[in-house]
Scaffold this motif. Structure first.
Motif, PDB file in Angstrom:
ATOM      1  N   LEU A   1       0.823  -1.208   0.000  1.00  0.00           N
ATOM      2  CA  LEU A   1       0.000   0.000   0.000  1.00  0.00           C
ATOM      3  C   LEU A   1       0.862   1.265   0.000  1.00  0.00           C
ATOM      4  N   SER A   2       1.935   1.273   0.782  1.00  0.00           N
ATOM      5  CA  SER A   2       2.838   2.434   0.823  1.00  0.00           C
ATOM      6  C   SER A   2       3.494   2.680  -0.532  1.00  0.00           C
ATOM      7  N   LEU A   3       3.912   1.617  -1.196  1.00  0.00           N
ATOM      8  CA  LEU A   3       4.548   1.770  -2.501  1.00  0.00           C
ATOM      9  C   LEU A   3       3.562   2.293  -3.540  1.00  0.00           C
ATOM     10  N   ILE A   4       2.327   1.820  -3.493  1.00  0.00           N
ATOM     11  CA  ILE A   4       1.313   2.291  -4.438  1.00  0.00           C
ATOM     12  C   ILE A   4       1.012   3.773  -4.196  1.00  0.00           C
ATOM     13  N   VAL A   5       0.841   4.166  -2.930  1.00  0.00           N
ATOM     14  CA  VAL A   5       0.571   5.576  -2.609  1.00  0.00           C
ATOM     15  C   VAL A   5       1.746   6.449  -3.043  1.00  0.00           C
ATOM     16  N   THR A   6       2.965   6.010  -2.793  1.00  0.00           N
ATOM     17  CA  THR A   6       4.144   6.769  -3.191  1.00  0.00           C
ATOM     18  C   THR A   6       4.214   6.923  -4.705  1.00  0.00           C
ATOM     19  N   ALA A   7       3.944   5.841  -5.436  1.00  0.00           N
ATOM     20  CA  ALA A   7       3.962   5.914  -6.901  1.00  0.00           C
ATOM     21  C   ALA A   7       2.894   6.874  -7.408  1.00  0.00           C
ATOM     22  N   VAL A   8       1.701   6.835  -6.819  1.00  0.00           N
ATOM     23  CA  VAL A   8       0.631   7.754  -7.231  1.00  0.00           C
ATOM     24  C   VAL A   8       1.041   9.200  -6.951  1.00  0.00           C
ATOM     25  N   LEU A   9       1.622   9.454  -5.778  1.00  0.00           N
ATOM     26  CA  LEU A   9       2.070  10.816  -5.456  1.00  0.00           C
ATOM     27  C   LEU A   9       3.166  11.298  -6.399  1.00  0.00           C
ATOM     28  N   LEU A  10       4.055  10.412  -6.791  1.00  0.00           N
ATOM     29  CA  LEU A  10       5.096  10.796  -7.752  1.00  0.00           C
ATOM     30  C   LEU A  10       4.496  11.154  -9.101  1.00  0.00           C
ATOM     31  N   VAL A  11       3.530  10.371  -9.547  1.00  0.00           N
ATOM     32  CA  VAL A  11       2.883  10.666 -10.830  1.00  0.00           C
ATOM     33  C   VAL A  11       2.125  11.985 -10.743  1.00  0.00           C
ATOM     34  N   VAL A  12       1.412  12.210  -9.643  1.00  0.00           N
ATOM     35  CA  VAL A  12       0.679  13.476  -9.469  1.00  0.00           C
ATOM     36  C   VAL A  12       1.657  14.648  -9.436  1.00  0.00           C
ATOM     37  N   ALA A  13       2.768  14.518  -8.725  1.00  0.00           N
ATOM     38  CA  ALA A  13       3.755  15.593  -8.653  1.00  0.00           C
ATOM     39  C   ALA A  13       4.375  15.873 -10.015  1.00  0.00           C
ATOM     40  N   TRP A  14       4.494  14.851 -10.830  1.00  0.00           N
ATOM     41  CA  TRP A  14       5.084  15.003 -12.148  1.00  0.00           C
ATOM     42  C   TRP A  14       4.086  15.616 -13.135  1.00  0.00           C
ATOM     43  N   GLN A  15       2.834  15.145 -13.072  1.00  0.00           N
ATOM     44  CA  GLN A  15       1.825  15.590 -14.033  1.00  0.00           C
ATOM     45  C   GLN A  15       1.150  16.912 -13.639  1.00  0.00           C
ATOM     46  N   TYR A  16       0.959  17.130 -12.352  1.00  0.00           N
ATOM     47  CA  TYR A  16       0.218  18.300 -11.867  1.00  0.00           C
ATOM     48  C   TYR A  16       0.993  19.034 -10.773  1.00  0.00           C
ATOM     49  N   PRO A  17       2.172  19.578 -11.091  1.00  0.00           N
ATOM     50  CA  PRO A  17       2.986  20.200 -10.041  1.00  0.00           C
ATOM     51  C   PRO A  17       2.340  21.457  -9.444  1.00  0.00           C
ATOM     52  N   GLU A  18       1.613  22.224 -10.239  1.00  0.00           N
ATOM     53  CA  GLU A  18       1.015  23.458  -9.722  1.00  0.00           C
ATOM     54  C   GLU A  18      -0.079  23.153  -8.698  1.00  0.00           C
TER      55      GLU A  18
ATOM     56  N   LEU B   1      -0.404  20.466  -6.910  1.00  0.00           N
ATOM     57  CA  LEU B   1       0.209  19.880  -5.716  1.00  0.00           C
ATOM     58  C   LEU B   1       0.871  20.969  -4.871  1.00  0.00           C
ATOM     59  N   GLU B   2       1.511  21.946  -5.531  1.00  0.00           N
ATOM     60  CA  GLU B   2       2.134  23.038  -4.787  1.00  0.00           C
ATOM     61  C   GLU B   2       1.090  23.857  -4.035  1.00  0.00           C
ATOM     62  N   GLY B   3      -0.053  24.124  -4.687  1.00  0.00           N
ATOM     63  CA  GLY B   3      -1.137  24.851  -4.019  1.00  0.00           C
ATOM     64  C   GLY B   3      -1.681  24.079  -2.835  1.00  0.00           C
ATOM     65  N   PHE B   4      -1.802  22.784  -2.984  1.00  0.00           N
ATOM     66  CA  PHE B   4      -2.282  21.961  -1.872  1.00  0.00           C
ATOM     67  C   PHE B   4      -1.277  21.960  -0.731  1.00  0.00           C
ATOM     68  N   MET B   5       0.014  21.814  -1.053  1.00  0.00           N
ATOM     69  CA  MET B   5       1.037  21.756  -0.009  1.00  0.00           C
ATOM     70  C   MET B   5       1.141  23.082   0.749  1.00  0.00           C
ATOM     71  N   GLN B   6       0.885  24.198   0.077  1.00  0.00           N
ATOM     72  CA  GLN B   6       0.933  25.479   0.754  1.00  0.00           C
ATOM     73  C   GLN B   6      -0.253  25.674   1.700  1.00  0.00           C
ATOM     74  N   SER B   7      -1.350  24.974   1.424  1.00  0.00           N
ATOM     75  CA  SER B   7      -2.522  25.090   2.297  1.00  0.00           C
ATOM     76  C   SER B   7      -2.422  24.207   3.533  1.00  0.00           C
ATOM     77  N   VAL B   8      -1.462  23.286   3.544  1.00  0.00           N
ATOM     78  CA  VAL B   8      -1.285  22.401   4.696  1.00  0.00           C
ATOM     79  C   VAL B   8      -0.519  23.152   5.780  1.00  0.00           C
ATOM     80  N   PRO B   9      -1.087  23.239   6.993  1.00  0.00           N
ATOM     81  CA  PRO B   9      -0.366  23.950   8.060  1.00  0.00           C
ATOM     82  C   PRO B   9       0.860  23.140   8.500  1.00  0.00           C
ATOM     83  N   TYR B  10       1.964  23.831   8.622  1.00  0.00           N
ATOM     84  CA  TYR B  10       3.204  23.172   9.036  1.00  0.00           C
ATOM     85  C   TYR B  10       3.969  24.118   9.942  1.00  0.00           C
ATOM     86  N   GLU B  11       4.414  23.588  11.062  1.00  0.00           N
ATOM     87  CA  GLU B  11       5.189  24.387  12.005  1.00  0.00           C
ATOM     88  C   GLU B  11       6.519  23.693  12.226  1.00  0.00           C
ATOM     89  N   MET B  12       7.593  24.441  12.054  1.00  0.00           N
ATOM     90  CA  MET B  12       8.923  23.894  12.220  1.00  0.00           C
ATOM     91  C   MET B  12       9.182  23.624  13.704  1.00  0.00           C
TER      92      MET B  12
END
Length: 192
Positions: free
Chosen positions: A157-174, A176-187
């Motif tokens: 399951l982890s390998l399938i999810v990782t492969a899907v995320l790689l394909v999404v990052a490759w095909q739809y980078p914009e 994915l970037e918009g989604f990642m910026q909306s995720v709250p993250y605190e260092m």
């Protein structure tokens, strides 16, 4: 028969004995010439990760009081290198189970391609009879079925999810970037 003992069983060599009978080789966790089925492959991986993780944790704990931090980091690096060599050896044995050369395991060291290689190793069917690399593994015990099966499922399951995320990052980078910026993250701050 040896000596005067007429009750000795004849010694059987591992391999196909005829009429559907296979004499299994004794399993060795460090062999590079044997075969390794799917569940044992996952179980051996899980066990090696647990042992390596505990050793690295021990190194880090010791670095806080008994040994210098640089020595602990060097020890952890040696443990991780040994783990990598062992895992490549497991991949060699898994390829042997499928009747393929162990040299295919080198592809598992190539980034991104390693996802496909690992999926193939987890999902590929091993030879059910003796092949040029020896006998198949004996039927797995309950511990191998439970631990290896759960870890196998988690990895697939982890390998399938990782492969899907790689394909999404490759095909739809914009997107994915918009989604990642909306995720709250605190260092995190401070030392553990």
């Amino acid at each position: 028969m040896t000596g005067n003992d007429y009750y000795d069983a004849p010694s059987l060599r591992p391999g196909y004995q005829g009429r559907g009978t296979i004499v299994y080789e004794p399993l060795s966790a460090l062999s590079l010439t044997q075969r390794l089925g799917r569940l044992r492959f996952a179980c051996y991986q899980l066990t090696s990760y647990l042992i390596a993780g505990l050793l690295v944790l021990l190194m880090l704990l010791l670095s806080r009081s008994l040994i210098p931090e640089l020595a602990a980091m060097a020890g952890a690096a040696v443990i991780m290198l040994a783990l990598t060599v062992y895992l490549v050896g497991l991949m060699v044995r898994r390829f042997h189970d499928m009747g393929k050369s162990g040299w295919w395991a080198v592809l598992g060291l190539v980034p991104v391609l390693n996802l496909a290689v690992m999926l193939y190793l987890y999902l590929g069917d091993g030879d059910s009879m003796v092949n040029r690399f020896g006998t198949p593994n004996p039927p797995p015990g309950i511990l191998v079925i439970l631990a290896g099966g759960l870890y196998w499922l988690f990895n697939v399951l982890s390998l399938i999810v990782t492969a899907v995320l790689l394909v999404v990052a490759w095909q739809y980078p914009e997107q994915l970037e918009g989604f990642m910026q909306s995720v709250p993250y605190e260092m995190p701050t401070g030392r553990w």
